[in-house]
Scaffold this motif. Structure first.
Motif, mmCIF file in Angstrom:
data_model
loop_
_atom_site.group_PDB
_atom_site.id
_atom_site.type_symbol
_atom_site.label_atom_id
_atom_site.label_comp_id
_atom_site.label_asym_id
_atom_site.label_seq_id
_atom_site.Cartn_x
_atom_site.Cartn_y
_atom_site.Cartn_z
ATOM 1 N N THR A 4 90.326 99.471 12.929
ATOM 2 C CA THR A 4 88.981 99.611 12.663
ATOM 3 C C THR A 4 88.908 100.171 11.485
ATOM 4 N N ARG A 5 87.718 99.963 10.446
ATOM 5 C CA ARG A 5 87.326 100.387 9.191
ATOM 6 C C ARG A 5 86.338 101.095 9.346
ATOM 7 N N LYS A 6 86.309 102.138 8.724
ATOM 8 C CA LYS A 6 85.319 102.950 8.384
ATOM 9 C C LYS A 6 84.478 102.748 7.406
ATOM 10 N N PHE A 7 83.053 102.895 7.549
ATOM 11 C CA PHE A 7 82.251 103.012 6.313
ATOM 12 C C PHE A 7 82.187 104.118 5.630
ATOM 13 N N ARG A 8 81.872 104.121 4.400
ATOM 14 C CA ARG A 8 81.903 105.320 3.614
ATOM 15 C C ARG A 8 80.703 106.248 4.170
ATOM 16 N N PHE A 9 79.791 106.014 4.263
ATOM 17 C CA PHE A 9 78.787 107.014 5.029
ATOM 18 C C PHE A 9 79.074 107.930 6.332
ATOM 19 N N GLU A 10 80.275 107.167 7.102
ATOM 20 C CA GLU A 10 80.545 107.856 8.107
ATOM 21 C C GLU A 10 81.181 109.347 7.972
ATOM 22 N N ASP A 11 81.814 109.428 6.687
ATOM 23 C CA ASP A 11 82.373 110.679 6.545
ATOM 24 C C ASP A 11 81.567 111.756 5.657
ATOM 25 N N LEU A 12 80.223 111.177 5.260
ATOM 26 C CA LEU A 12 79.191 112.221 4.878
ATOM 27 C C LEU A 12 78.623 113.158 5.602
ATOM 28 N N GLU A 13 78.860 114.289 5.429
ATOM 29 C CA GLU A 13 78.048 115.493 6.112
ATOM 30 C C GLU A 13 76.745 114.996 6.298
ATOM 31 N N ILE A 14 75.846 114.807 5.124
ATOM 32 C CA ILE A 14 74.539 114.530 4.987
ATOM 33 C C ILE A 14 74.188 113.481 6.064
ATOM 34 N N TRP A 15 74.858 112.348 6.291
ATOM 35 C CA TRP A 15 74.954 111.308 7.387
ATOM 36 C C TRP A 15 74.860 111.794 8.700
ATOM 37 N N LYS A 16 75.805 112.473 8.889
ATOM 38 C CA LYS A 16 75.955 113.061 10.398
ATOM 39 C C LYS A 16 74.968 114.012 10.641
ATOM 40 N N LEU A 17 74.463 114.805 9.565
ATOM 41 C CA LEU A 17 73.412 115.587 10.071
ATOM 42 C C LEU A 17 72.013 114.710 10.555
#
Length: 127
Positions: A4-17
């Motif tokens: 399962t590949r993760k996209f770059r944005f999935e690790d961004l705190e701003i995206w999660k928030l």
């Protein structure tokens, strides 16, 4: 088992928030829709979703400058949500407490987007 590949944005705190805020805005939109306030609900969902969408889309950019543009769009969507929330509260569709709670979340994401933009595009030192 497939990788399962993760996209770059999935690790961004701003995206999660932004996804958390989007969920809260969807909850408000759902309650508006239940009262047949479809236009308000649609506008709030679109603006709320635009925050995380622009962060995700920008993370796929090939340059920091292009990513920065998408972060600017995301931040502008935060302001659009704030405006909608003000109008909803003025029209007594949400409580003052709800407005304050949502505003605090919107303010937090706005500040974090601004900080991330500064890290992404640091200014060169003065000569």
């Amino acid at each position: 088992m497939p990788i399962t590949r993760k996209f770059r944005f999935e690790d961004l705190e701003i995206w999660k928030l932004s996804v958390e805020i989007g969920d809260a805005l969807f909850d408000v939109a759902d309650s508006l829709e239940a009262r047949k306030l479809f236009r308000f609900a649609e506008q709030l969902r679109g603006a709320g979703l635009s925050i995380s969408n622009n962060i995700a889309e920008g993370s796929g950019s090939t340059s920091n400058r292009e990513f920065d543009q998408f972060l600017n769009y995301a931040r502008r969507s935060v302001y659009e949500c704030a405006n909608i929330i003000i109008i909803l509260q003025r029209r007594n569709h949400i409580t003052e407490d709800m407005r304050v709670t949502i505003f605090n979340k919107l303010d937090e994401i706005s500040r974090k987007i601004t900080s991330f933009r500064k890290v992404l595009n640091p200014k060169p030192p003065m000569p």
